[in-house]
Scaffold this motif. Sequence first.
Motif, PDB file in Angstrom:
ATOM      1  N   THR A 440      35.914   9.219  96.441  1.00 56.31           N
ATOM      2  CA  THR A 440      37.342   9.310  96.183  1.00 56.31           C
ATOM      3  C   THR A 440      38.104   8.550  97.262  1.00 56.31           C
ATOM      4  OG1 THR A 440      37.631  11.319  97.493  1.00 56.31           O
ATOM      5  CG2 THR A 440      37.006  11.597  95.175  1.00 56.31           C
ATOM      6  N   GLY A 474      40.398   7.167  90.433  1.00 59.76           N
ATOM      7  CA  GLY A 474      40.071   8.488  90.959  1.00 59.76           C
ATOM      8  C   GLY A 474      38.845   8.435  91.856  1.00 59.76           C
ATOM      9  N   GLU A 475      37.828   7.656  91.420  1.00 60.10           N
ATOM     10  CA  GLU A 475      36.617   7.464  92.209  1.00 60.10           C
ATOM     11  C   GLU A 475      36.399   5.963  92.346  1.00 60.10           C
ATOM     12  OE1 GLU A 475      32.749  10.078  92.392  1.00 60.10           O
ATOM     13  OE2 GLU A 475      32.580   8.630  90.766  1.00 60.10           O
TER      14      GLU A 475
END
Length: 572
Positions: A440, A474-475
Amino acid sequence: MTASTGAASSEGLRLAEDFTMPVDMVTSTFAILGKKGRGKTHCASVLTEEMIREGVPTCILDPTGAWWGLRSSADGTAPGLPVVIFGGEHCDVDLPETSGTIIADVLIEQRFPAVLDMSLLSKSARRRFATEFLERLYWKNRLPLHLCLDEADEIAPQRAHAGVERLLGATEDAVRRGRIRGLGITLISQRAAALSKSVLSQVDSLIVLGMTAPHDISAVDAWVGQHAEEAQAHEVKATLPALPVGEAWVWSPEWLGVLRRVHVRARTTFDSSATPKTGQVRLQPKQWAQVDVAALAYRLADAEQKGAETDPRRLRARVRDLERQLAAASEPPPPREIEVEVPVVTEEQTAELDQLVGRLEQVAQASAESAQALAEALGRARPPAHDAAPAAPAAEPEADAESLQAPSSEVTPTPTSGNGGLGKAEREILVALAQHGPRTRTQVALLTRRSHRSGGFRNALSRLRTAGLVEGRGEIAITEAGRTMLGGAWQPLPTGSALLEWWCRTLLGRAERTILTELVRCWPDEVSVDELAARTGYSRASGGFRNALSRLRSLELASGRGSLRAADTLAE
């Protein structure tokens, strides 16, 4: 306190007024099974009283604190049996979780009856103590000694989860092969179905009190069915749910060849396992059997000293310590660390500081870009030289905004032809993603020692996405193009203990290093937050301790809330 000789009288072990077993059965294996409140502990206490009076050294592993009453008479007005109590609320001698081997040595040498009260230890501490105690007892004992394992399903469970395998193995050794070493075992459990079948199958004599759970009855029925006729097995199974308190079936196919229903006799010692009743004043013993605690303490100290001198684990640890000292002596001393208690910053203050840092980074970056543009303009305006003098060395390029930050403890990769066009922030982000895999934005910021809200960090990520070197929101993950750009200027992470050293050396502060090292030492067991604070010397309420736990969770080096467990990748 006198040592037991192990000499047997001719009276035998009187379990009921009309039922006696030979003393030679002290080296066999009993199982006392029954539902809570049906007299299971009472029956085991009667059997223990008989063995101690026959001079057999008898030891009880007590996880509930229910056996101290052996020291007083049934009404509490006269001395009971000279049983030494280790640990618990009525202890003569403390019971540290690390003392299993030492106490086993003393019991084997001195041969006196003892209660090992583990009720004040945590579940993981009880397992560690019991494992060392049982292993030592099995390997060293050679004379008759009987061991009672209360709540045996905790020591020898049918389903052994991670961390219990070694304890289950020690119990199986004692039950299956202990007789040749003089060991007799009594297994006490209210859950026959939860007790290891490989252990239960080795029982010589089964004593069953009332039980109602179908799974527990089935476990007993399976054992009886292998040794009794079908009609006998059916009779036992049919009577178990309604069996009165204090009545038991005794089934000893090899030693006695009997299947008999008996009423267990009354105890002659104090019933410290009795359930308190509402409105009733609980009776407390007034007289206790005397034991020589001073002499025992001396023997324990002597055994501990001898154990420390010959324990292979301690000797190996000492060798490792000396090797570390020798290696450290040849290296320059590390920088001195000064621990400073810093007040916890609020969420609002953190957000405001991050905004200020972002604006400062933007100003620094704009200044660097302006300086570069001005240098280029001056270069174009300067008239060309006409003499043959050698050209002056090229000016060093101005440092970009990210280089104004404090240097990271991460080893900075040496630029190569593959990553020469990367700035410092972009290069460190690519190295972190190559080493740790997808992470993340917050985790990437932690791995590069940056704030995930700062303008410099966000700009570096944006440039990498635009160039196709990373992907995801998000990642975030490194792309093949990113790996190609990075080239060979990074090293894969080590494994096992070397990985722990890498984290401690590279990215963790003192509090995180201390906490993580303790969690890895206890792996795979979990450690409660309170216990972890006590072991590491921090206050549970301090901001530094809480922040360190949060950082370890964010980096996925530890997991859990009330209790924490080290990541599996850190353990060998």
